[in-house]
Design a protein around this motif. Structure first.
Motif, PDB file in Angstrom:
ATOM      1  N   MET B  34       0.832  -1.202   0.000  1.00 47.30           N
ATOM      2  CA  MET B  34       0.000   0.000   0.000  1.00 47.30           C
ATOM      3  C   MET B  34       0.873   1.261   0.000  1.00 47.30           C
ATOM      4  O   MET B  34       1.938   1.291   0.611  1.00 47.30           O
ATOM      5  CB  MET B  34      -0.878   0.032   1.246  1.00 47.30           C
ATOM      6  CG  MET B  34      -1.754  -1.199   1.481  1.00 47.30           C
ATOM      7  SD  MET B  34      -2.922  -1.555   0.151  1.00 47.30           S
ATOM      8  CE  MET B  34      -3.942  -0.086   0.157  1.00 47.30           C
ATOM      9  N   LYS B  42       4.694  -1.590  -8.185  1.00 50.08           N
ATOM     10  CA  LYS B  42       4.133  -0.966  -9.396  1.00 50.08           C
ATOM     11  C   LYS B  42       5.253  -0.671 -10.401  1.00 50.08           C
ATOM     12  O   LYS B  42       5.089  -0.878 -11.604  1.00 50.08           O
ATOM     13  CB  LYS B  42       3.356   0.302  -9.021  1.00 50.08           C
ATOM     14  CG  LYS B  42       2.072   0.029  -8.225  1.00 50.08           C
ATOM     15  CD  LYS B  42       1.301   1.318  -7.881  1.00 50.08           C
ATOM     16  CE  LYS B  42      -0.066   1.038  -7.274  1.00 50.08           C
ATOM     17  NZ  LYS B  42      -0.090   0.954  -5.807  1.00 50.08           N
ATOM     18  N   THR B  49       7.965  -7.966 -17.505  1.00 44.46           N
ATOM     19  CA  THR B  49       6.689  -8.429 -18.064  1.00 44.46           C
ATOM     20  C   THR B  49       6.807  -9.849 -18.616  1.00 44.46           C
ATOM     21  O   THR B  49       6.066 -10.238 -19.509  1.00 44.46           O
ATOM     22  CB  THR B  49       6.153  -7.457 -19.154  1.00 44.46           C
ATOM     23  OG1 THR B  49       6.995  -7.553 -20.314  1.00 44.46           O
ATOM     24  CG2 THR B  49       6.114  -6.026 -18.665  1.00 44.46           C
ATOM     25  N   LEU B  51       6.260 -12.480 -16.777  1.00 38.37           N
ATOM     26  CA  LEU B  51       5.187 -13.234 -16.116  1.00 38.37           C
ATOM     27  C   LEU B  51       4.074 -12.247 -15.767  1.00 38.37           C
ATOM     28  O   LEU B  51       4.342 -11.056 -15.597  1.00 38.37           O
ATOM     29  CB  LEU B  51       5.695 -13.872 -14.806  1.00 38.37           C
ATOM     30  CG  LEU B  51       6.677 -15.031 -14.882  1.00 38.37           C
ATOM     31  CD1 LEU B  51       7.125 -15.417 -13.475  1.00 38.37           C
ATOM     32  CD2 LEU B  51       6.062 -16.236 -15.595  1.00 38.37           C
ATOM     33  N   PRO B  52       2.830 -12.726 -15.655  1.00 37.24           N
ATOM     34  CA  PRO B  52       1.763 -11.834 -15.197  1.00 37.24           C
ATOM     35  C   PRO B  52       2.061 -11.330 -13.776  1.00 37.24           C
ATOM     36  O   PRO B  52       2.443 -12.120 -12.909  1.00 37.24           O
ATOM     37  CB  PRO B  52       0.518 -12.730 -15.195  1.00 37.24           C
ATOM     38  CG  PRO B  52       0.835 -13.834 -16.158  1.00 37.24           C
ATOM     39  CD  PRO B  52       2.321 -14.062 -16.019  1.00 37.24           C
ATOM     40  N   ASP B  57      -3.256  -3.578  -4.167  1.00 37.66           N
ATOM     41  CA  ASP B  57      -3.230  -2.464  -3.216  1.00 37.66           C
ATOM     42  C   ASP B  57      -4.596  -2.417  -2.538  1.00 37.66           C
ATOM     43  O   ASP B  57      -5.329  -1.449  -2.597  1.00 37.66           O
ATOM     44  CB  ASP B  57      -2.826  -1.128  -3.868  1.00 37.66           C
ATOM     45  CG  ASP B  57      -3.547  -0.831  -5.163  1.00 37.66           C
ATOM     46  OD1 ASP B  57      -4.478  -1.577  -5.507  1.00 37.66           O
ATOM     47  OD2 ASP B  57      -3.187   0.166  -5.814  1.00 37.66           O
ATOM     48  N   ASP B  58      -4.889  -3.538  -1.890  1.00 36.05           N
ATOM     49  CA  ASP B  58      -6.201  -3.752  -1.286  1.00 36.05           C
ATOM     50  C   ASP B  58      -6.110  -4.954  -0.344  1.00 36.05           C
ATOM     51  O   ASP B  58      -5.057  -5.567  -0.224  1.00 36.05           O
ATOM     52  CB  ASP B  58      -7.225  -4.012  -2.405  1.00 36.05           C
ATOM     53  CG  ASP B  58      -8.601  -3.466  -2.067  1.00 36.05           C
ATOM     54  OD1 ASP B  58      -8.994  -3.562  -0.871  1.00 36.05           O
ATOM     55  OD2 ASP B  58      -9.288  -2.956  -2.965  1.00 36.05           O
ATOM     56  N   TYR B  59      -7.228  -5.309   0.284  1.00 38.36           N
ATOM     57  CA  TYR B  59      -7.238  -6.432   1.221  1.00 38.36           C
ATOM     58  C   TYR B  59      -7.169  -7.797   0.523  1.00 38.36           C
ATOM     59  O   TYR B  59      -6.719  -8.762   1.108  1.00 38.36           O
ATOM     60  CB  TYR B  59      -8.518  -6.415   2.063  1.00 38.36           C
ATOM     61  CG  TYR B  59      -8.627  -5.254   3.028  1.00 38.36           C
ATOM     62  CD1 TYR B  59      -8.061  -5.338   4.303  1.00 38.36           C
ATOM     63  CD2 TYR B  59      -9.295  -4.085   2.679  1.00 38.36           C
ATOM     64  CE1 TYR B  59      -8.154  -4.288   5.203  1.00 38.36           C
ATOM     65  CE2 TYR B  59      -9.395  -3.026   3.568  1.00 38.36           C
ATOM     66  CZ  TYR B  59      -8.829  -3.121   4.831  1.00 38.36           C
ATOM     67  OH  TYR B  59      -8.929  -2.076   5.713  1.00 38.36           O
ATOM     68  N   PRO B  62      -6.550 -12.111  -6.145  1.00 36.10           N
ATOM     69  CA  PRO B  62      -7.433 -12.783  -7.115  1.00 36.10           C
ATOM     70  C   PRO B  62      -7.631 -14.272  -6.796  1.00 36.10           C
ATOM     71  O   PRO B  62      -6.785 -14.902  -6.156  1.00 36.10           O
ATOM     72  CB  PRO B  62      -6.690 -12.632  -8.446  1.00 36.10           C
ATOM     73  CG  PRO B  62      -5.667 -11.562  -8.238  1.00 36.10           C
ATOM     74  CD  PRO B  62      -5.316 -11.605  -6.780  1.00 36.10           C
ATOM     75  N   ASP B  63      -8.734 -14.806  -7.322  1.00 35.50           N
ATOM     76  CA  ASP B  63      -9.052 -16.233  -7.152  1.00 35.50           C
ATOM     77  C   ASP B  63      -7.975 -17.146  -7.717  1.00 35.50           C
ATOM     78  O   ASP B  63      -7.796 -18.261  -7.234  1.00 35.50           O
ATOM     79  CB  ASP B  63     -10.359 -16.563  -7.899  1.00 35.50           C
ATOM     80  CG  ASP B  63     -11.573 -16.027  -7.174  1.00 35.50           C
ATOM     81  OD1 ASP B  63     -11.454 -15.678  -5.982  1.00 35.50           O
ATOM     82  OD2 ASP B  63     -12.657 -15.945  -7.801  1.00 35.50           O
ATOM     83  N   TYR B  64      -7.294 -16.700  -8.778  1.00 33.98           N
ATOM     84  CA  TYR B  64      -6.372 -17.618  -9.460  1.00 33.98           C
ATOM     85  C   TYR B  64      -5.090 -17.883  -8.674  1.00 33.98           C
ATOM     86  O   TYR B  64      -4.299 -18.759  -9.054  1.00 33.98           O
ATOM     87  CB  TYR B  64      -6.023 -17.112 -10.862  1.00 33.98           C
ATOM     88  CG  TYR B  64      -5.229 -15.821 -10.929  1.00 33.98           C
ATOM     89  CD1 TYR B  64      -3.864 -15.783 -10.638  1.00 33.98           C
ATOM     90  CD2 TYR B  64      -5.854 -14.625 -11.281  1.00 33.98           C
ATOM     91  CE1 TYR B  64      -3.153 -14.596 -10.704  1.00 33.98           C
ATOM     92  CE2 TYR B  64      -5.152 -13.433 -11.351  1.00 33.98           C
ATOM     93  CZ  TYR B  64      -3.805 -13.424 -11.066  1.00 33.98           C
ATOM     94  OH  TYR B  64      -3.116 -12.245 -11.123  1.00 33.98           O
ATOM     95  N   GLU B  81      -2.441  -3.375   7.542  1.00 38.01           N
ATOM     96  CA  GLU B  81      -3.494  -4.389   7.646  1.00 38.01           C
ATOM     97  C   GLU B  81      -3.909  -4.969   6.301  1.00 38.01           C
ATOM     98  O   GLU B  81      -4.177  -6.164   6.198  1.00 38.01           O
ATOM     99  CB  GLU B  81      -4.713  -3.888   8.454  1.00 38.01           C
ATOM    100  CG  GLU B  81      -5.572  -2.853   7.779  1.00 38.01           C
ATOM    101  CD  GLU B  81      -6.897  -2.616   8.537  1.00 38.01           C
ATOM    102  OE1 GLU B  81      -6.916  -2.700   9.773  1.00 38.01           O
ATOM    103  OE2 GLU B  81      -7.911  -2.337   7.867  1.00 38.01           O
ATOM    104  N   GLU B  82      -3.961  -4.133   5.259  1.00 37.56           N
ATOM    105  CA  GLU B  82      -4.346  -4.651   3.943  1.00 37.56           C
ATOM    106  C   GLU B  82      -3.322  -5.675   3.444  1.00 37.56           C
ATOM    107  O   GLU B  82      -3.684  -6.724   2.910  1.00 37.56           O
ATOM    108  CB  GLU B  82      -4.448  -3.521   2.903  1.00 37.56           C
ATOM    109  CG  GLU B  82      -5.491  -2.452   3.199  1.00 37.56           C
ATOM    110  CD  GLU B  82      -4.890  -1.239   3.912  1.00 37.56           C
ATOM    111  OE1 GLU B  82      -4.062  -1.443   4.847  1.00 37.56           O
ATOM    112  OE2 GLU B  82      -5.244  -0.102   3.562  1.00 37.56           O
TER     113      GLU B  82
END
Lengths: 306, 306
Positions: B34, B42, B49, B51-52, B57-59, B62-64, B81-82
Motif C-alpha cells: 500500500m 508498481k 513483463t 510473467l503476469p 493495493d487492497d485487502y 485474485p481467485d487464481y 493491515e491490507e
C-alpha cells in the motif's frame, strides 16, 4: 440518436447473448481497448479473477503473451491504432485473438469476431455490448444478477432526479469532480471520470479506497483549492471500507457526497452507480450547454497523428 | 533524520544486493503493498513483463492465486493491515510467500523475509530498498542500467534548481498538479501524486498517454478551473507519444510543463523523473511551510479503524 437515447440502450445491451470463444488451454487473458472501448475489459477484470487479466490501454502487450493467452481486442470503430497494434503483437506471439466491435480494420485479425450492433453511437454508450461477450464467454456473472442489473438500470431511467441534483451542485461551484470508489467498483470511478470528460467536458479524477488512505488523506486536510473540488464517494457495504470513508471524511473535515449503490448483487450495484454517473454527466452537459456527443478534438487529434 | 537526507538515501538503496527467492515452477506474481510500500511493486510491473504481475493495493487477492504464485508482501513497517490480509489469503491458497520490510507482524508469514535497513524513515523514502530485491531476484534490469540510474540520481542531488522552479510555479497559483506519464513511466506519475500528497499536503492527479487522449482531451479545452491546475508532462522519446503530447497541448490550448527524463536506459530515465518529483514535492513543502514527515492524520485514521 439523441444522446439520452444512447444512455437508455444500456439495459438492452445487458441482454446481448453473443460470447467470445474460450479455447482450451488458455491460462491468461489480455484485453486491449482504449477509452470508451476499454471500460468493458476493466469492468470484466474486477468481476472475473479466475485467470490473470492484463488490461492493455496502450500500444504494447507484455512479453509473457503466448499461445496460451486469449487476447481480446475491443474497439467500437475497429480502427483504434493502439488496439490494432496490441492485436498485431498478440498474433506475432501466437495468442488466440478475438475481436469485438462494429467492424473496421480490426475485424480481420481475429480467429473470431464478435459483431456488435452498429447504431452510430459513441463507443462509451456501447459498454454493455462490449462487456457481455466476455461475461458470457467465461460465465463470469450469474443470470439472475444480470437480470437484477437490468431492473436497477430501468428504475434509474425513470427517476434520475438525484443525478440532476449532483450535477447542479457540481455546476454551482464550477467544481472539478473527484470520485472515490472501492472494489469491485474501482472501474466505475474511472468510468465517471470519463463520462465527465467526454460528456460534460470537465476534467475529473478517480481514486480508490483503501489505497487513497495511504496518499490523499494527508492532502485532504490542507490541500490548495479543496473548495473547488466536489468529492463523490461510492457507499460500501464492506465494513472496513465503510468505516474508512466516514473516518476519512471526519478527520480531514471533508464533505463527501455519498452515492449509494442499489441492488443485492455486486453486478447490479456496479451498474447502478455506473448508470448514475451516465446521468450526472449528461445533466451536467445540459447545464453547461455543451454537446455530449461532440468529440471534435479527439477527431482532430487523430488527424494530426497521421 | 532530516527529510532531505531521507531523499538522498535513494542512490545508495539501488546498490542493495538482497534478492527475493524465485522458486521453480512459478508462473505468476502477486505483489501486495500500500501507498509508499506499494510503489516498488508498481515500478517492477512496468519493468518486468515475462510473467503476469498483479498489484494488490487492497485487502484481497485474485481467485487464481495458487501454489504456482509467488506472492510478495511489501510493508515498510510490517504491520499494514491490507498487506497482511493479502499475505494471509496467499498462504491459504498455497502461494509461495516472501515478505519485504523492516520487520513487524508480516515477517512471520513468509517462507523468506527480506530485511531492509530500519532507519526510521518514511516508507516512501525506502523505495529502492523495497524494489531492488524484486529486480535482483528476477534479473529484471541490467547492472549497467542500475549504475546509470545511480549517476543520474547523484547529479540531481547536487543540482535541483529546476525542481525548485517547478515548485515555485505550482505555489504561485495555488495550483493542483496534474501529472501525465507514458509507459514505462506511468508509475512515476502516480509517485509524483503521492509525493505531492504526503510531502506537500497537496492533492494531485496522475493520468497516462495514450489513454488520456480518449478521455481528458475533450475536457482539456473547456473544463472548469483549468487555470487552477498545473500540468506536468514527462517527455517521451517514443515518436508516437511525443507527437501526442505536442498535438494535445496545441489543440486544447494547454500549457504543459515538460519534464524530460535524462539518461540512456529506461531504468535511469525512470529514476531521474522519480527523484525529480521527490525534490519538487520537497521544495513545495518548504514553500508551504508544512512538514513533509507529518503523517499524523494517517496515524489517526489507523487508530480510528481499530
Amino acid at each position: 440518436m439523441e444522446f439520452i437515447e444512447e444512455l437508455k440502450l444500456l439495459k438492452e445491451q445487458l441482454r446481448f447473448t453473443e460470447k467470445i470463444d474460450v479455447p482450451e488451454g488458455i491460462d491468461n487473458i489480455v484485453i486491449a481497448g482504449m477509452g470508451g472501448s476499454g471500460i468493458a475489459g476493466k469492468i470484466f477484470s474486477e468481476f472475473y479473477t479466475k485467470l490473470p487479466v492484463y488490461i492493455a490501454d496502450d500500444y504494447n502487450i507484455p512479453d509473457y503473451v503466448s499461445k496460451t493467452t486469449l487476447l481480446v481486442g475491443m474497439s467500437y470503430s475497429g480502427n483504434t491504432e493502439e488496439t490494432i497494434s496490441a492485436v498485431k503483437q498478440g498474433i506475432e506471439k501466437g495468442a488466440y485473438v478475438v475481436t469485438v466491435g462494429t467492424g473496421g480494420e480490426i475485424k480481420k485479425y481475429g480467429k473470431q469476431h464478435v459483431q456488435i450492433p452498429d447504431m452510430g453511437i459513441q463507443p462509451r454508450s456501447a459498454t454493455g455490448w462490449m462487456l457481455m461477450p466476455l461475461i458470457n464467454g467465461f460465465g463470469a456473472v450469474k443470470k439472475e444478477d444480470i437480470e437484477e442489473a437490468i431492473s436497477v438500470i430501468e428504475a434509474l431511467d425513470i427517476n434520475n432526479n438525484e443525478c440532476l441534483e449532483v450535477a447542479n451542485e457540481i455546476a454551482r461551484g464550477d467544481h472539478i469532480p473527484v470520485i472515490y470508489g472501492a472494489a469491485p467498483f474501482k472501474t466505475v470511478a474511472y468510468r465517471w471520470k470519463m463520462q465527465f470528460n467526454e460528456n460534460a467536458k470537465v476534467l475529473a479524477y478517480p481514486a480508490s479506497f483503501p489505497e487513497l488512505n495511504h496518499s490523499d488523506t494527508m492532502a485532504l486536510a490542507k490541500t490548495y483549492r479543496k473548495d473547488n473540488l466536489y468529492f463523490i464517494v461510492f457507499g460500501s457495504r464492506t465494513g472496513k471500507i465503510s468505516k474508512r470513508i466516514s473516518v476519512t471524511a471526519r478527520i480531514t473535515n471533508s464533505k463527501f457526497r455519498i452515492v449509494d449503490p442499489k441492488g443485492k448483487s455486486d453486478f447490479a450495484r456496479m451498474f447502478h452507480i455506473f448508470h448514475y454517473g451516465d446521468y450526472v454527466s449528461y445533466h451536467l452537459s445540459a447545464i453547461r450547454n455543451v454537446d455530449p456527443k461532440d468529440i471534435a478534438l479527439i477527431e482532430e487529434l487523430k488527424k494530426n497523428l497521421k
